[in-house]
Structures are given as structure tokens and as C-alpha cells.
Design an enzyme around this catalytic site. Structure first.
Site, PDB file in Angstrom:
ATOM      1  N   ARG A  89       0.839  -1.197   0.000  1.00  0.00           N
ATOM      2  CA  ARG A  89       0.000   0.000   0.000  1.00  0.00           C
ATOM      3  C   ARG A  89       0.873   1.246   0.000  1.00  0.00           C
ATOM      4  NH1 ARG A  89      -1.763   0.688   4.379  1.00  0.00           N
ATOM      5  NH2 ARG A  89      -1.190  -1.217   5.479  1.00  0.00           N
ATOM      6  N   TYR A 239      -1.398  -3.556  -6.677  1.00  0.00           N
ATOM      7  CA  TYR A 239      -1.251  -4.240  -5.385  1.00  0.00           C
ATOM      8  C   TYR A 239      -2.572  -4.219  -4.591  1.00  0.00           C
ATOM      9  CZ  TYR A 239      -0.383  -5.269  -0.609  1.00  0.00           C
ATOM     10  OH  TYR A 239      -0.508  -5.824   0.634  1.00  0.00           O
ATOM     11  N   LYS A 248      -9.721  -2.309   1.723  1.00  0.00           N
ATOM     12  CA  LYS A 248      -9.437  -1.184   2.609  1.00  0.00           C
ATOM     13  C   LYS A 248     -10.212   0.076   2.216  1.00  0.00           C
ATOM     14  CE  LYS A 248      -7.028  -3.580   5.348  1.00  0.00           C
ATOM     15  NZ  LYS A 248      -5.929  -4.385   5.113  1.00  0.00           N
ATOM     16  N   HIS A 268     -10.559  -2.622  11.483  1.00  0.00           N
ATOM     17  CA  HIS A 268      -9.470  -3.477  10.982  1.00  0.00           C
ATOM     18  C   HIS A 268      -9.300  -4.635  11.975  1.00  0.00           C
ATOM     19  CE1 HIS A 268      -4.998  -3.618   9.449  1.00  0.00           C
ATOM     20  NE2 HIS A 268      -5.769  -4.409   8.753  1.00  0.00           N
ATOM     21  N   SER A 290      -1.381  -3.779  10.337  1.00  0.00           N
ATOM     22  CA  SER A 290      -1.033  -4.661   9.222  1.00  0.00           C
ATOM     23  C   SER A 290       0.206  -5.485   9.543  1.00  0.00           C
ATOM     24  CB  SER A 290      -0.767  -3.818   7.975  1.00  0.00           C
ATOM     25  OG  SER A 290      -1.908  -3.061   7.667  1.00  0.00           O
ATOM     26  N   ALA A 291       0.147  -6.764   9.197  1.00  0.00           N
ATOM     27  CA  ALA A 291       1.253  -7.706   9.396  1.00  0.00           C
ATOM     28  C   ALA A 291       1.663  -7.836  10.868  1.00  0.00           C
ATOM     29  CB  ALA A 291       2.453  -7.334   8.531  1.00  0.00           C
ATOM     30  N   CYS A 292       0.677  -7.767  11.762  1.00  0.00           N
ATOM     31  CA  CYS A 292       0.964  -7.923  13.195  1.00  0.00           C
ATOM     32  C   CYS A 292       0.195  -9.077  13.822  1.00  0.00           C
ATOM     33  CB  CYS A 292       0.668  -6.623  13.936  1.00  0.00           C
ATOM     34  SG  CYS A 292       1.833  -5.323  13.516  1.00  0.00           S
ATOM     35  N   ASP A 315      -9.486  -9.928   8.755  1.00  0.00           N
ATOM     36  CA  ASP A 315      -8.947  -8.579   8.498  1.00  0.00           C
ATOM     37  C   ASP A 315      -9.922  -7.445   8.797  1.00  0.00           C
ATOM     38  OD1 ASP A 315      -6.567  -7.183   7.536  1.00  0.00           O
ATOM     39  OD2 ASP A 315      -7.785  -6.562   5.817  1.00  0.00           O
ATOM     40  N   ASN A 410       6.318  -8.582   2.034  1.00  0.00           N
ATOM     41  CA  ASN A 410       4.862  -8.381   1.994  1.00  0.00           C
ATOM     42  C   ASN A 410       4.207  -9.282   0.934  1.00  0.00           C
ATOM     43  OD1 ASN A 410       2.444  -7.116   2.917  1.00  0.00           O
ATOM     44  ND2 ASN A 410       2.458  -5.767   1.117  1.00  0.00           N
ATOM     45  N   ARG A 412       1.948 -12.130  -0.511  1.00  0.00           N
ATOM     46  CA  ARG A 412       0.617 -12.476   0.020  1.00  0.00           C
ATOM     47  C   ARG A 412       0.015 -13.688  -0.671  1.00  0.00           C
ATOM     48  NH1 ARG A 412      -1.754  -8.838   4.132  1.00  0.00           N
ATOM     49  NH2 ARG A 412      -0.082  -7.315   4.401  1.00  0.00           N
ATOM     50  N   ARG A 443       3.081  -4.597  17.778  1.00  0.00           N
ATOM     51  CA  ARG A 443       4.443  -5.101  18.006  1.00  0.00           C
ATOM     52  C   ARG A 443       5.160  -4.135  18.934  1.00  0.00           C
ATOM     53  NH1 ARG A 443       6.624  -8.632  13.848  1.00  0.00           N
ATOM     54  NH2 ARG A 443       4.915  -9.201  12.458  1.00  0.00           N
ATOM     55  N   TYR A 537       1.732 -17.490  18.537  1.00  0.00           N
ATOM     56  CA  TYR A 537       0.968 -18.427  17.699  1.00  0.00           C
ATOM     57  C   TYR A 537       0.006 -19.280  18.536  1.00  0.00           C
ATOM     58  CZ  TYR A 537       4.404 -16.844  14.280  1.00  0.00           C
ATOM     59  OH  TYR A 537       5.187 -16.070  13.465  1.00  0.00           O
ATOM     60  N   GLY A 538       0.112 -20.625  18.449  1.00  0.00           N
ATOM     61  CA  GLY A 538      -0.838 -21.514  19.124  1.00  0.00           C
ATOM     62  C   GLY A 538      -0.900 -21.293  20.626  1.00  0.00           C
ATOM     63  N   ASP A 539       0.189 -20.804  21.214  1.00  0.00           N
ATOM     64  CA  ASP A 539       0.190 -20.557  22.656  1.00  0.00           C
ATOM     65  C   ASP A 539      -0.606 -19.306  23.028  1.00  0.00           C
ATOM     66  OD1 ASP A 539       1.693 -22.679  24.032  1.00  0.00           O
ATOM     67  OD2 ASP A 539       3.281 -22.106  22.626  1.00  0.00           O
ATOM     68  N   ASN A 540      -0.971 -18.502  22.033  1.00  0.00           N
ATOM     69  CA  ASN A 540      -1.806 -17.336  22.335  1.00  0.00           C
ATOM     70  C   ASN A 540      -3.174 -17.754  22.879  1.00  0.00           C
ATOM     71  OD1 ASN A 540       0.252 -15.622  21.538  1.00  0.00           O
ATOM     72  ND2 ASN A 540      -0.467 -15.483  19.414  1.00  0.00           N
TER      73      ASN A 540
HETATM   74  P1  GTP Z   1      -2.581  -7.796   7.469  1.00  0.00           P
HETATM   75  O1  GTP Z   1      -3.104  -8.828   6.524  1.00  0.00           O
HETATM   76  O2  GTP Z   1      -1.457  -6.994   6.878  1.00  0.00           O
HETATM   77  O3  GTP Z   1      -3.643  -6.894   8.012  1.00  0.00           O
HETATM   78  O4  GTP Z   1      -1.832  -8.557   8.667  1.00  0.00           O
HETATM   79  P2  GTP Z   1      -2.257  -9.520   9.865  1.00  0.00           P
HETATM   80  O5  GTP Z   1      -2.515  -8.710  11.080  1.00  0.00           O
HETATM   81  O6  GTP Z   1      -3.301 -10.472   9.449  1.00  0.00           O
HETATM   82  O7  GTP Z   1      -0.879 -10.283  10.146  1.00  0.00           O
HETATM   83  P3  GTP Z   1      -0.483 -11.821  10.042  1.00  0.00           P
HETATM   84  O8  GTP Z   1      -1.297 -12.695  10.934  1.00  0.00           O
HETATM   85  O9  GTP Z   1      -0.429 -12.185   8.621  1.00  0.00           O
HETATM   86  O10 GTP Z   1       0.995 -11.828  10.658  1.00  0.00           O
HETATM   87  C1  GTP Z   1       2.054 -11.138  10.085  1.00  0.00           C
HETATM   88  C2  GTP Z   1       3.366 -11.668  10.552  1.00  0.00           C
HETATM   89  O11 GTP Z   1       3.429 -11.742  11.987  1.00  0.00           O
HETATM   90  C3  GTP Z   1       3.671 -13.068  10.037  1.00  0.00           C
HETATM   91  O12 GTP Z   1       4.981 -13.120   9.555  1.00  0.00           O
HETATM   92  C4  GTP Z   1       3.496 -13.929  11.258  1.00  0.00           C
HETATM   93  O13 GTP Z   1       4.283 -15.085  11.194  1.00  0.00           O
HETATM   94  C5  GTP Z   1       3.857 -13.007  12.429  1.00  0.00           C
HETATM   95  N1  GTP Z   1       3.129 -13.388  13.663  1.00  0.00           N
HETATM   96  C6  GTP Z   1       1.791 -13.594  13.755  1.00  0.00           C
HETATM   97  N2  GTP Z   1       1.434 -13.986  15.014  1.00  0.00           N
HETATM   98  C7  GTP Z   1       2.575 -14.009  15.736  1.00  0.00           C
HETATM   99  C8  GTP Z   1       2.871 -14.338  17.109  1.00  0.00           C
HETATM  100  O14 GTP Z   1       1.997 -14.689  17.916  1.00  0.00           O
HETATM  101  N3  GTP Z   1       4.162 -14.235  17.499  1.00  0.00           N
HETATM  102  C9  GTP Z   1       5.150 -13.859  16.629  1.00  0.00           C
HETATM  103  N4  GTP Z   1       6.386 -13.786  17.083  1.00  0.00           N
HETATM  104  N5  GTP Z   1       4.910 -13.552  15.326  1.00  0.00           N
HETATM  105  C10 GTP Z   1       3.651 -13.625  14.889  1.00  0.00           C
HETATM  106  C1  SPV Z   2      -3.039  -4.690   5.231  1.00  0.00           C
HETATM  107  O1  SPV Z   2      -2.044  -4.090   4.755  1.00  0.00           O
HETATM  108  O2  SPV Z   2      -3.512  -4.402   6.351  1.00  0.00           O
HETATM  109  C2  SPV Z   2      -3.662  -5.803   4.498  1.00  0.00           C
HETATM  110  C3  SPV Z   2      -3.255  -6.037   3.121  1.00  0.00           C
HETATM  111  O3  SPV Z   2      -4.530  -6.476   5.033  1.00  0.00           O
HETATM  112  S1  SPV Z   2      -3.987  -4.880   2.027  1.00  0.00           S
HETATM  113  O4  SPV Z   2      -5.310  -5.369   1.675  1.00  0.00           O
HETATM  114  O5  SPV Z   2      -3.133  -4.846   0.848  1.00  0.00           O
HETATM  115  O6  SPV Z   2      -4.086  -3.591   2.635  1.00  0.00           O
HETATM  116 MN    MN Z   3      -5.108  -5.639   6.999  1.00  0.00          MN
END
Ligand code: GTP
Ligand code: SPV
Ligand code: MN
Length: 628
Positions: A89, A239, A248, A268, A290-292, A315, A410, A412, A443, A537-540
């Protein structure tokens, strides 16, 4: 594409219709399409119907023109490589357009560079549009995509129509939304819909060099929203977040504004359910930037026995308080997952892997010699020595040179939600599902404990407003900077952020509303060697278990300076080797500095639009952390 009807309709000039019947469309749709055809001057027109045949035709076309290549290890899966300049984005080129600036953005203090949305005036944007859209589809097909965000026909769903000159967008929208010619029925009496126009911005013939057969126009990329007239115009990028306009642009920015006007929420957030061994099921919504970790949490495989997790969405959540019951009911407006590939594997997120073994598109990932996908995180599941073709085209043998990267960070996957092994039976329930807890998180390598519960709704809104997170590859920000991302909505809010926060606060004023408890989590705290203190991950599930017990008012929390924390021993840590004290510590110097910085930032960004209730929360937190 079999037959080309040369229907010459006054409205269309002599642009041929390749597929679909223009005359069957509702007349207000016809009028708008005709205007857009005049503006974009495409070669021909394709009105999408959502059929399987249409998917096959679009796929074949993309394979033939070199945009998709089949992954022969799976069924109906493809790799797509983009121009390396078009991978995420572009927040700096994403604008909100309203006559009144402060409807879109807050009254930031002088000198504070507002990052909670970018505004342009209608006059200013007209110049940018006139410089881009006229003739932008020359030589290309004008696809018309009718779609529903949310289950077809649900009263909570909304309809959009996207025009695009990209078959990749057509194919992706078919996965991410409900595309169907049924949509025209819902518009037959002139009903409103969100008008979305997208062009890759490369009319043909072109003298520009096209990289990876991925046409785009990075110099002129622009994503524009008109929240008043419910319109989106996007130019120059293919993209996801810039081009799949249902996601979005519509489901967060435009829908957010509609939600504000109508008294609901577009967030979100993932939606999931957790059922305990007594068979009690609770629905949870969670917002992370995003990506968290939303996709990962939404599909979690519990690391401890006795729990079943079901996924509703990963999402976006549309939520409203039911007038009668007071429950907060949520739907997932999407139909697919557009998830971060790197880091996803059979240990971290087996359900995501299993979801995307068929009918999926992988963008900017690597490929193994036997026609499988590959990305960072799959090392342990792929034999050393396997030949990888990276997204850059470079070939290397796995394990030989650890500096080689197969995928863009990034990269996907795009896969249908219905294929998820743990998709909830009711994920398409038109009434939505009742939310018992709302979680925020980011994060936070330093200072922030694993889990905090808000003292009350207002404090929860404050926890969300002060959300911060390390930047990721999902947008153009470089480096791992800690950035403010209130409500995980900084890039996605469609109107004045001060009003947005006030909107959240106001839900408390309706006595009938059953306000869910609000939590803040942090899976990403590190020790002095930068190692994660929490396995994640699974421990969450252990944290979710505690959250659910709190939703049931179990006496397992105690107050601290920043909110309620788990009483020692109340979180199930059986079989884990974690340093609880480090994970939960509240270092005074950190928190004293943090609250000052938070006040300064929120005050700078929002100025007088920062709700008084949040200022009071900041003041209270200041007093509490001084006592630490
Ligand atoms: P968007 O699609 O961008 O909105 O992201 P999202 O919030 O869905 O993120 P996603 O679950 O795809 O996680 C993004 C990254 O964080 C990946 O590389 C995961 O492996 C990492 N991640 C997710 N959960 C955990 C966690 O509990 N611990 C750690 N250390 N990393 C994590
Ligand atoms: C994000 O960036 O939060 C996503 C991917 O979920 S996108 O739809 O490209 O924004
Ligand atoms: Mn997102």
C-alpha cells in the site's frame, strides 16, 4: 470471451461488449458506466457475472499474457510476480476528498505533520484526476465487477461495483468478495452502491517498459476516496490494498464513514470464536496493525487441549449494537483471505496453509523446482538443497546461502475463506455474531506486558487510541520504527480521527448496549538478546482463555498502573518455559516517558479534536505511573 457482441448503444459509443448484457443493468448503473467508458476509452467491455467459467477465462488470459504461472503441485493455484516498485500500500498517495478539510482530518497542531489521513480539496484532486484518468484504459478491457461486501442479501451487507482494467483484480475480487450478477437485482430500484474505478494506468500501446508483465504506474499512483458520494478512484497500482477496492478503500474508509453516519463500526479486526471444554462458545474481535498477527490469531491451532477455535474473518469486521438485545453483532464483509505469506507454515498457521492449497493466487513468493510455493518460514518443511526460484527471478539451492531471500516480505496469498478447515459454520450468518471481547495489540518489543484489561469502556478506548507498533512491510514505511497506530486504523480511517474516537466513546451512552470488555495484548516483547519472551501463535490460546474467563467475570485480574493484569498464576502456563516477571514487568521509566510521548503525539495530531475523555484518561495514567 468467445463471442463479441457489437452492441452500439447511444451511451456506449461503439465500444464492443465482449461479455455480459449492458441492457440488463439497472439504469443508474448504465449511466455511470457510460460516463466512465467515455472517460477511460477502453478497447472493449466485460461485465462480470461471478461464474466459474468466467474465472477460467480470466485465469487463462493471465497465464497467456505471462502474469500468472501455474503451481503444478496444487490445483488451480498460481504465482503472480509484480513490478518490484508495486508491492505494498502507498499511504503517502492515499487521499480523502471532502469540501471541508476537517471532515476528513483532525485539527492537527501547527507543525505536527498529520498522519491520520491525507486530505485534498475537490479542486486540487480534479487536476490530479484529469491528469490521469482520461484515456487511461486505451487498448485494455473495461471489466465491471458487481459485488457484495458481506453475505449476499444480509441487511448488514453493502454493495459495490468496481471497474478495472486488470484481470488480476477481477480474479482477486472473485476470491475476496461475493461477485455475482445477482447484485443487479439489489440495485434494480436505483439503490445506492459504492462506485469504484481502478486503472493500472498504462494505456496501450505504451513506450514504458513493463516489468514482469505487470503494468503499473508508480510515479502517478493515486488512491482517492470521496466519502460524501461513496466513491473510490485508484490509479497506477495493482497491489491488493490499492486495487481490490472492496477491501481497505470501501470496507474500511468509505464504510467507516457510513458507519459513523449510521451508528455502527467498520474496523481493521479479525473475528474468531473460542469454545471451551464445557462447550461454551465466545466470539472475539481483535485489531492489530497490518502484518501484526490477525490472520494468525483468527486461525489459531490451540497449543493446549480443551479448546476449539473457529475463524469468521481475518482482516475486517463490521459491527453494530443490536437495538433490542444490546449485543454487539459482527460480520466479516470479505469472502477471502489476503494474508502475509512469509512466516506462515504448518507449525505457525497450518490452517492458512491448508486453506491455500487450491484456487489461490500467490503474489511475490518464491517457487520450488517441483512447482510448489516457497517463502521464508518454510525452511523446515522443505528439503535442504531444493532449488528455489525467488520472486526476483534468481535461482538458488535452499540452505546453501542463508542471505538469499525467496519472497518479498509483503508477499501475500489470496484464498477463498470457505476453504479454511476451521471456518465457522455461521461465518456467513446474515445477523452477525455476538462479540464478547475486543482486543487491541501491536508489536511492542519493549515495556508492554503480554496482556492488559481495560478498567472500563472509556479506558479501553484510550488503550486503543494509544496503540503503537513497529512498522512492517505492508506499506511503504522503511525500517522497524515504532509508530503510533491508534485502533490499528491509522492508514484506514475515512473521516476526522477525533470524531472517530468520540464515536467509540459514545457507545457507552446507550444504556442498553452490552459493552464487551476491552483488552490490549503484545506477543512481541523481547529480552536483552532480542529474543521473543512469548512463544506466540498456538500458545496465544492461553491468553484468549484468560480473556474469556474475564469476559465471564472470573476473579483472575488485579489492578496496575496501566490496567488490569492477570493475577500471578491465573494464566495457564503449563508446559511452557517463560519468564513471567519479565513478560509482565512495568518499567517505571518506560511508562513515564511513554505517557508523555503519547499525550504529545495525540495532542499534536488531533489538537482540539482529541476528546476530553481521552485527555482525562491520559492524566489519570500519568498519575498512576508516577506511583510505580
Ligand atoms: P494484514 O493482513 O497486513 O492486516 O496482517 P495480519 O494482522 O493479518 O498479520 P499476520 O497474521 O499475517 O501476521 C504477520 C506476521 O506476523 C507473520 O509473519 C506472522 O508469522 C507473524 N506473527 C503472527 N502472530 C505471531 C505471534 O503470535 N508471534 C510472533 N512472534 N509472530 C507472529
Ligand atoms: C493490510 O495491509 O492491512 C492488508 C493487506 O490487510 S492490504 O489489503 O493490501 O491492505
Ligand atoms: Mn489488513
Amino acid at each position: 470471451f468467445s463471442e463479441v457482441h457489437h452492441v452500439t448503444i447511444d451511451k456506449l459509443g461503439d465500444v464492443p461488449i465482449k461479455r455480459g448484457n449492458f441492457q440488463l443493468l439497472p439504469s443508474h448503473v448504465q449511466t455511470w458506466l457510460a460516463q466512465m467508458i467515455q472517460l477511460c476509452t477502453p478497447r472493449d467491455i466485460h461485465i462480470c457475472d461471478g461464474s466459474d467459467e468466467e474465472g477460467e477465462i480470466a485465469t487463462k488470459l493471465l497465464v497467456e499474457n505471462g502474469q500468472l504461472s501455474p503451481l503444478k503441485k496444487y490445483q488451480n493455484c498460481y504465482i503472480c510476480l509484480t513490478d518490484p516498485r508495486d508491492v505494498a500500500r502507498v499511504e503517502s498517495k492515499t487521499f480523502l476528498i471532502t469540501k471541508d478539510k476537517f471532515q476528513s482530518v483532525p485539527h492537527s497542531r501547527e507543525g505536527a505533520n498529520c498522519v491520520l489521513g491525507l486530505w485534498k480539496s475537490p479542486d486540487e484532486i480534479k487536476k490530479d484526476i484529469d491528469d490521469r484518468f482520461p484515456g487511461c484504459m486505451r487498448g485494455r478491457t473495461f471489466y465491471v465487477i458487481p459485488y457484495s461486501m458481506g453475505p449476499m442479501g444480509s441487511s448488514l451487507s453493502k454493495i459495490g461495483v468496481e471497474i478495472t482494467d486488470s484481470a488480476y483484480v477481477v480474479l482477486s475480487m472473485r476470491v475476496m468478495t461475493h461477485v455475482s450478477s445477482e447484485i443487479w437485482k439489489y440495485l434494480r430500484n436505483g439503490e445506492e452502491f459504492v462506485r469504484c474505478l481502478h486503472s493500472v494506468g498504462v494505456p496501450l500501446p505504451t513506450t514504458q517498459s513493463i516489468v514482469n508483465n505487470w503494468p503499473c504506474n508508480p510515479e502517478k499512483t493515486l488512491v482517492v476516496h470521496f466519502p460524501d458520494s461513496r466513491k473510490v478512484m485508484s490509479f497506477g497500482s495493482g497491489y491488493g490494498g490499492n486495487s481490490l477496492l472492496g477491501k481497505k478503500c470501501f470496507a474500511l474508509r468509505i464504510a467507516g464513514r457510513i458507519a459513523y453516519d449510521e451508528g455502527w463500526l467498520a474496523e481493521h479486526m479479525l473475528i474468531m470464536s473460542v469454545t471451551n471444554s464445557q462447550g461454551e462458545e465466545k466470539f472475539i474481535a481483535a485489531a492489530f496493525p497490518s502484518a501484526c498477527g490477525k490472520t494468525n490469531l483468527a486461525m489459531l491451532t490451540p497449543a493446549i487441549p480443551g479448546y476449539t477455535v473457529r475463524c469468521i474473518g481475518d482482516d475486517i469486521a463490521w459491527m453494530r449494537f443490536d437495538k433490542e438485545t444490546g449485543e454487539l453483532r459482527a460480520i466479516n464483509p470479505e469472502a477471502g483471505f489476503f494474508g502475509v505469506a512469509p512466516g506462515t507454515n504448518m507449525k505457525t498457521n497450518p490452517n492458512a496453509i491448508l486453506t491455500c492449497l487450491q484456487n489461490s493466487i500467490f503474489t511475490n513468493v518464491g517457487e520450488t523446482a517441483d512447482g510448489g510455493f516457497y517463502w521464508e518460514g518454510l525452511e523446515e518443511e522443505t528439503p535442504a538443497g531444493t532449488e528455489i526460484t525467488a520472486w526476483t527471478g534468481e535461482k538458488y539451492k535452499l540452505g546453501e546461502d542463508k542471505t538469499k531471500k525467496s519472497s518479498h516480505p509483503n508477499a501475500r496469498f489470496c484464498c477463498p475463506a470457505r476453504q479454511c478447515p476451521i471456518i465457522h459454520d455461521k461465518w456467513q450468518d446474515p445477523a452477525g455474531l455476538p462479540i464478547s471481547a475486543i482486543i487491541f495489540g501491536g508489536r511492542r518489543p519493549e515495556g508492554v506486558p503480554l496482556v492488559i484489561e481495560a478498567f472500563n469502556w472509556t479506558h479501553g478506548v484510550f488503550l486503543a487510541a494509544q496503540l503503537k507498533s513497529e512498522s512492517t512491510a505492508a506499506a511503504e514505511h522503511t525500517g522497524k520504527r515504532i509508530m503510533h497506530d491508534p485502533f490499528a486504523m491509522r492508514p484506514f480511517v475515512g473521516y476526522n480521527f477525533g470524531k472517530y474516537i468520540q464515536h467509540w466513546l459514545d457507545f457507552e451512552k446507550t444504556p442498553n448496549n452490552k459493552l464487551p470488555k476491552i483488552f490490549h495484548v503484545n506477543w512481541f516483547r523481547v529480552d536483552e538478546n532480542k529474543k521473543f519472551l512469548w512463544p506466540g501463535y498456538g500458545d496465544n490460546i492461553r491468553v484468549l482463555d484468560w480473556i474469556i474467563r474475564r469476559a465471564n467475570n472470573e476473579d483472575v485480574a488485579e489492578p496496575s498502573a496501566v490496567g488490569l493484569l492477570p493475577k500471578k498464576g491465573s494464566l495457564n502456563l503449563q508446559g511452557l518455559n517463560v519468564d513471567w516477571d519479565k513478560l509482565m514487568a512495568l518499567p517505571k521509566a518506560y511508562w513515564v516517558g511513554d505517557i508523555d510521548e503519547t499525550l504529545q503525539w495525540l495532542d499534536g495530531q488531533l489538537g482540539d479534536d482529541l476528546p476530553q475523555a481521552i485527555r482525562e484518561q491520559i492524566q489519570k495514567q500519568k498519575e498512576r505511573v508516577a506511583q510505580l
